[in-house]
Design a protein around this motif. Structure first.
Motif, PDB file in Angstrom:
ATOM      1  N   LYS A  89       2.533   0.991   3.853  1.00  0.00           N
ATOM      2  CA  LYS A  89       3.120   0.318   5.002  1.00  0.00           C
ATOM      3  C   LYS A  89       2.061  -0.342   5.880  1.00  0.00           C
ATOM      4  O   LYS A  89       0.938   0.153   6.021  1.00  0.00           O
ATOM      5  CB  LYS A  89       3.908   1.326   5.847  1.00  0.00           C
ATOM      6  N   ASN A  90       2.470  -1.463   6.512  1.00  0.00           N
ATOM      7  CA  ASN A  90       1.673  -2.092   7.551  1.00  0.00           C
ATOM      8  C   ASN A  90       2.068  -1.527   8.915  1.00  0.00           C
ATOM      9  O   ASN A  90       3.064  -0.800   9.038  1.00  0.00           O
ATOM     10  CB  ASN A  90       1.884  -3.606   7.535  1.00  0.00           C
ATOM     11  N   ALA A  91       1.326  -1.914   9.963  1.00  0.00           N
ATOM     12  CA  ALA A  91       1.572  -1.375  11.297  1.00  0.00           C
ATOM     13  C   ALA A  91       2.966  -1.722  11.806  1.00  0.00           C
ATOM     14  O   ALA A  91       3.546  -0.966  12.601  1.00  0.00           O
ATOM     15  CB  ALA A  91       0.512  -1.884  12.270  1.00  0.00           C
ATOM     16  N   ASP A  92       3.526  -2.863  11.363  1.00  0.00           N
ATOM     17  CA  ASP A  92       4.870  -3.253  11.784  1.00  0.00           C
ATOM     18  C   ASP A  92       5.958  -2.650  10.898  1.00  0.00           C
ATOM     19  O   ASP A  92       7.123  -3.034  10.995  1.00  0.00           O
ATOM     20  CB  ASP A  92       5.002  -4.777  11.817  1.00  0.00           C
ATOM     21  N   ASP A  93       5.581  -1.729  10.027  1.00  0.00           N
ATOM     22  CA  ASP A  93       6.474  -1.020   9.111  1.00  0.00           C
ATOM     23  C   ASP A  93       6.975  -1.895   7.966  1.00  0.00           C
ATOM     24  O   ASP A  93       7.881  -1.501   7.240  1.00  0.00           O
ATOM     25  CB  ASP A  93       7.668  -0.394   9.838  1.00  0.00           C
ATOM     26  N   SER A  94       6.394  -3.074   7.796  1.00  0.00           N
ATOM     27  CA  SER A  94       6.709  -3.852   6.603  1.00  0.00           C
ATOM     28  C   SER A  94       5.996  -3.229   5.411  1.00  0.00           C
ATOM     29  O   SER A  94       4.986  -2.532   5.557  1.00  0.00           O
ATOM     30  CB  SER A  94       6.282  -5.308   6.775  1.00  0.00           C
ATOM     31  N   THR A  95       6.544  -3.440   4.225  1.00  0.00           N
ATOM     32  CA  THR A  95       6.009  -2.816   3.015  1.00  0.00           C
ATOM     33  C   THR A  95       5.010  -3.733   2.333  1.00  0.00           C
ATOM     34  O   THR A  95       5.335  -4.862   1.966  1.00  0.00           O
ATOM     35  CB  THR A  95       7.144  -2.474   2.042  1.00  0.00           C
ATOM     36  N   LEU A  96       3.799  -3.227   2.190  1.00  0.00           N
ATOM     37  CA  LEU A  96       2.750  -3.987   1.524  1.00  0.00           C
ATOM     38  C   LEU A  96       2.925  -3.953   0.014  1.00  0.00           C
ATOM     39  O   LEU A  96       2.716  -4.933  -0.690  1.00  0.00           O
ATOM     40  CB  LEU A  96       1.387  -3.410   1.914  1.00  0.00           C
ATOM     41  N   GLY A  97       3.312  -2.809  -0.513  1.00  0.00           N
ATOM     42  CA  GLY A  97       3.536  -2.647  -1.945  1.00  0.00           C
ATOM     43  C   GLY A  97       4.190  -1.313  -2.200  1.00  0.00           C
ATOM     44  O   GLY A  97       4.073  -0.390  -1.396  1.00  0.00           O
ATOM     45  N   SER A  98       4.931  -1.212  -3.290  1.00  0.00           N
ATOM     46  CA  SER A  98       5.631   0.036  -3.584  1.00  0.00           C
ATOM     47  C   SER A  98       5.745   0.226  -5.080  1.00  0.00           C
ATOM     48  O   SER A  98       5.544  -0.707  -5.873  1.00  0.00           O
ATOM     49  CB  SER A  98       7.030   0.041  -2.952  1.00  0.00           C
ATOM     50  N   GLU A 378      -4.946  -5.222  -4.128  1.00  0.00           N
ATOM     51  CA  GLU A 378      -4.505  -4.572  -5.369  1.00  0.00           C
ATOM     52  C   GLU A 378      -3.078  -4.059  -5.246  1.00  0.00           C
ATOM     53  O   GLU A 378      -2.271  -4.196  -6.177  1.00  0.00           O
ATOM     54  CB  GLU A 378      -5.453  -3.426  -5.713  1.00  0.00           C
ATOM     55  N   ILE A 379      -2.762  -3.460  -4.103  1.00  0.00           N
ATOM     56  CA  ILE A 379      -1.428  -2.924  -3.888  1.00  0.00           C
ATOM     57  C   ILE A 379      -0.393  -4.039  -3.884  1.00  0.00           C
ATOM     58  O   ILE A 379       0.668  -3.939  -4.511  1.00  0.00           O
ATOM     59  CB  ILE A 379      -1.391  -2.125  -2.574  1.00  0.00           C
ATOM     60  N   ALA A 380      -0.698  -5.141  -3.179  1.00  0.00           N
ATOM     61  CA  ALA A 380       0.230  -6.269  -3.117  1.00  0.00           C
ATOM     62  C   ALA A 380       0.462  -6.866  -4.503  1.00  0.00           C
ATOM     63  O   ALA A 380       1.547  -7.371  -4.809  1.00  0.00           O
ATOM     64  CB  ALA A 380      -0.292  -7.326  -2.168  1.00  0.00           C
ATOM     65  N   ALA A 381      -0.562  -6.783  -5.373  1.00  0.00           N
ATOM     66  CA  ALA A 381      -0.449  -7.312  -6.731  1.00  0.00           C
ATOM     67  C   ALA A 381       0.200  -6.321  -7.689  1.00  0.00           C
ATOM     68  O   ALA A 381       0.400  -6.622  -8.873  1.00  0.00           O
ATOM     69  CB  ALA A 381      -1.821  -7.711  -7.244  1.00  0.00           C
ATOM     70  N   GLY A 382       0.510  -5.122  -7.184  1.00  0.00           N
ATOM     71  CA  GLY A 382       1.151  -4.105  -8.045  1.00  0.00           C
ATOM     72  C   GLY A 382       0.167  -3.312  -8.875  1.00  0.00           C
ATOM     73  O   GLY A 382       0.579  -2.616  -9.814  1.00  0.00           O
ATOM     74  N   ASP A 383      -1.124  -3.376  -8.559  1.00  0.00           N
ATOM     75  CA  ASP A 383      -2.139  -2.669  -9.347  1.00  0.00           C
ATOM     76  C   ASP A 383      -2.499  -1.377  -8.651  1.00  0.00           C
ATOM     77  O   ASP A 383      -3.537  -1.239  -8.017  1.00  0.00           O
ATOM     78  CB  ASP A 383      -3.370  -3.558  -9.502  1.00  0.00           C
ATOM     79  N   MET A 384      -1.601  -0.382  -8.755  1.00  0.00           N
ATOM     80  CA  MET A 384      -1.834   0.907  -8.080  1.00  0.00           C
ATOM     81  C   MET A 384      -1.978   2.041  -9.069  1.00  0.00           C
ATOM     82  O   MET A 384      -1.830   3.200  -8.731  1.00  0.00           O
ATOM     83  CB  MET A 384      -0.685   1.213  -7.112  1.00  0.00           C
ATOM     84  N   GLY A 385      -2.263   1.758 -10.307  1.00  0.00           N
ATOM     85  CA  GLY A 385      -2.268   2.794 -11.337  1.00  0.00           C
ATOM     86  C   GLY A 385      -3.582   3.509 -11.485  1.00  0.00           C
ATOM     87  O   GLY A 385      -4.163   3.545 -12.555  1.00  0.00           O
TER      88      GLY A 385
END
Length: 386
Positions: A89-98, A378-385
């Motif tokens: 999450k970002n400070a405004d509670d928007s989702t950076l990546g999931s 990396e998170i925004a690109a979906g590379d969280m593995g």
């Protein structure tokens, strides 16, 4: 009269007595494996009862296979939690990546289960077949040609064939046999706070949310009836604090996180005024050898991988299963069994430790603005593995 399970096992207890220090996952799973081999097992635990609390445990891979062989996997499946959604999450509670989707049924290749549920399952599997002594700890160990003389803190002495240290990150068994201090502690540059509270309404059930700024991390795990609240922060060196002074530790967290936004103010309010929480440095246990003579370590006592790995419970059960398999292969040769146990497991442990120390630390608690920006990309690109 039909013989009890304990009587049946006693009738083939050919390998002598074994004393296990610690009644958590490693100790209970080790007790199960060694009892099935025919050892007479005693578990001692310094606490007055089972140590409860903590975050859920991930069960996958080899851990599932071991629980199947123990005949416990159906009970684990029955208590498995729904799969969960993990969001940064970002400070405004928007989702950076999931990743993941909350609310699904648990998969057949990975389960998440509340720590206390798994503890009860393992305890029930051994409670009728082993001796359990709570409020007891080891004060001395003297190895002899055919066994170990164990002195307990109530003045009792036990003679056993093998001692297994399953007593955690701050292992008393490790201290007595290998030496005290922090010689085997690898400090990872940070500290972690965790408290389990009643459901807060801060996030949906079956969801994990993480908010990060350079050097700091706030985490929420949502469940139907409870919320895990976690804080982590980086330090260049270890900080001085009194591990017995819970008020001091609460102030430390408030001072470190009191200026952050997102959901942090509500999180701090939810954990205020209660001493029932976990706070400790983020570290690993790295040892050149996990055994000495007739004493061997299992789980966090010998190779803590740190909370960032997310595999502490599984590693304890895997270690217990590997030790039992080694002793079955070398039933009257503890030296060969201990060597086989460590030789087979160490590469996996070291792989997990390196992954947690590098990728895990930088992903969950980036050190500075540059590292945070890179992890965010990396998170925004979906590379969280990791």
């Amino acid at each position: 009269m039909v013989p009890s399970t304990r009587d049946a096992l006693n009738s083939r207890s050919d390998y002598g007595a074994v004393l296990i220090s610690g009644a958590s996952f490693a100790g209970l799973a080790t007790a199960y494996g060694l009892r099935r081999l025919g050892y007479r097992v005693t578990i001692i635990e310094a606490a007055p009862g089972l140590r409860r609390g903590g975050t859920p445990v991930d069960i996958e891979g080899e851990t599932i296979d071991i629980l199947k062989r123990m005949g416990l996997i159906d009970r684990v499946r029955a208590k498995a939690l729904p799969s969960r959604r993990f969001a940064f999450k970002n400070a405004d509670d928007s989702t950076l990546g999931s990743m993941g989707v909350g609310g699904d049924q648990a998969s057949e290749v990975r389960y998440e289960i509340h720590r206390d549920d798994l503890l009860d399952i393992l305890f029930d599997a051994v409670a009728d077949d082993v001796e359990l002594l709570f409020g007891r700890s080891i004060t001395g160990l003297v190895e002899r040609a055919d066994g170990v003389a164990v002195a307990l803190d109530n003045g009792e002495q036990r003679d056993v064939a093998v001692v297994v240290g399953c007593d955690g990150n701050r292992s008393n068994t490790r201290r007595l046999v290998f030496g005290g201090g922090d010689q085997f502690t690898h400090f990872m540059g940070g500290y972690f706070f965790l408290k389990v509270v009643a459901e807060t309404g801060l996030l949906p059930a079956d969801t994990t949310e993480v908010f990060r700024t350079p050097g700091r991390m706030a985490m929420l795990n949502g469940y139907d009836d409870r919320t895990d609240i976690g804080f982590g922060f980086r330090t260049e060196s270890e900080i001085a604090y009194d591990y017995r002074d819970r008020a001091q530790q609460r102030r430390l967290i408030k001072d470190r996180f009191g200026d952050l936004g997102w959901k942090v103010p509500a999180m701090l309010a939810a954990v205020a005024g209660d001493d029932d929480f976990y706070f400790d440095r983020i570290n690993q246990i790295r040892m050149p050898c996990w055994s000495r003579g007739r004493v061997v370590l299992v789980g966090d006592a010998g190779y803590c991988v740190s909370p960032l790995a997310g595999l502490g419970g599984s590693m304890a059960i895997i270690g217990a299963g590997r030790l039992a398999a080694a002793l079955e292969r070398y039933p009257y040769d503890h030296a060969s069994a201990f060597y086989h146990y460590e030789d087979g497991l160490r590469p996996f442990v070291e792989q997990i430790q390196e992954r947690a120390a590098n990728d895990g630390m930088s992903t969950m608690c980036p050190a500075d603005e540059d590292e945070l920006a890179e992890r965010n990309r990396e998170i925004a690109a979906g590379d969280m593995g990791w």
